[in-house]
Scaffold this active site. Sequence first.
Site, short mmCIF file in Angstrom:
data_model
loop_
_atom_site.label_atom_id
_atom_site.label_comp_id
_atom_site.label_asym_id
_atom_site.label_seq_id
_atom_site.Cartn_x
_atom_site.Cartn_y
_atom_site.Cartn_z
N LYS A 112 0.81 -1.23 0.00
CA LYS A 112 0.00 0.00 0.00
C LYS A 112 0.84 1.28 0.00
O LYS A 112 0.68 2.14 0.87
CB LYS A 112 -0.97 -0.01 1.19
CG LYS A 112 -2.03 -1.10 1.07
CD LYS A 112 -3.15 -0.88 2.05
CE LYS A 112 -4.14 -2.01 2.04
NZ LYS A 112 -3.59 -3.28 2.55
O1 LIG Z 1 -9.62 -2.96 1.61
C1 LIG Z 1 -8.73 -3.68 2.08
C2 LIG Z 1 -7.42 -3.67 1.61
C3 LIG Z 1 -6.53 -4.55 2.15
N1 LIG Z 1 -6.87 -5.41 3.13
C4 LIG Z 1 -5.83 -6.34 3.62
O2 LIG Z 1 -6.26 -7.68 3.36
C5 LIG Z 1 -5.97 -8.52 4.47
C6 LIG Z 1 -7.26 -9.01 5.09
O3 LIG Z 1 -7.00 -9.88 6.16
P1 LIG Z 1 -8.17 -10.81 6.80
O4 LIG Z 1 -7.47 -11.47 7.94
O5 LIG Z 1 -8.62 -11.77 5.74
O6 LIG Z 1 -9.26 -9.90 7.24
C7 LIG Z 1 -5.11 -7.68 5.41
O7 LIG Z 1 -3.77 -7.85 5.03
C8 LIG Z 1 -5.55 -6.27 5.11
O8 LIG Z 1 -4.54 -5.31 5.38
C9 LIG Z 1 -8.14 -5.41 3.59
O9 LIG Z 1 -8.51 -6.19 4.50
N2 LIG Z 1 -9.06 -4.56 3.04
#
Ligand SMILES: O=c1ccn([C@@H]2O[C@H](COP(=O)(O)O)[C@@H](O)[C@H]2O)c(=O)[nH]1
Length: 317
Positions: A112
Amino acid sequence: MDRLIEAIDNTQNPSVVGLDPTEALVPPQVVASFADEVRDSVESPEEIESAQLAVAYFEYNRTIIDAIADIVPAVKPQIAMYEALGPAGVDIYTMTCEYAAQQGLYVLGDIKRGDIGSTAAAYAHHLNGVGDFDPWHEDAVTVNPYLGTDGITPFVKAAAEADKDIFVLVRTSNPSSSELQMLDLADGTKVYEHVADLVEGWGAETIGSHGYSRVGAVVGATHPEEGKALRERMPHTFFLVPGYGAQGGTAADVAGMFDKQGSGAIVNSSRGIIGAWKKSGKYSESMTADEALDLVASSARQAALGMRDNLRVAVYR
Ligand SMILES: O=c1ccn([C@@H]2O[C@H](COP(=O)(O)O)[C@@H](O)[C@H]2O)c(=O)[nH]1
């Protein structure tokens, strides 16, 4: 995006496993098993904790990668989890990306980044490396569009040079995402719709043989209606869809984010896969480190297969 789309086709699985290790997600006996090893290798006692967690994260990641590499096309390491440990963690991030790539996985670095053009050009070396050296081993990175076109162009250029991709935040999955993204603009569109139009434009010169450009979009599973509308609005933009599982998104929620051929998106789950061992009901504190890692592996594989099967039903209909 062609390589990612072909990897999804080969596995018939439009999902990506997020490698977001935290101390709470690694079984404590695994961390403890590295105590002696790091005590001899660190320069100061203050470094022991981060060094020990870092090596434990790598063992944990390697276990998960080995358990899922034949059934998923991609992994998404979240760099924040590694940077939190300092230099030892950053080393483990690059080692994780390299190991995943060696196992044939597409590696999507969730970094990001976003800044003014000159600084964005430096960040873009995540994609095109330093000379012939690619220290990061990522196939794609996530980018923040808040700075506008000059913050994105260096990434698009580097991606084209290195045959890699980027994913730009458009409609994020988090609870506060509407504070900015849902604001109305003077022409009646929402901020996220305007960003979506910019993303289609940023990718326009890089459309591959499957009809999608190198510039993808991040669209949260927690916004099914907006995601479906974005699919129509962004015909050449591949979606990375986080928010499945731990954040509440389901296969039914993401189905509309795929195109009519069942392509156009890949869905991420991090905690739902890598933390599945905690919900297995099989963990015991008396397990050895190896037994705990075996449970991490079998639980992650089972969770990844469950996600794959749910997505197949919802998407390949
Ligand atoms: O909009 C967004 C952008 C990035 N993320 C990232 O994805 C994973 C989600 O993790 P989970 O454990 O499946 O919830 C995490 O690395 C976030 O930084 C997001 O969730 N939403």
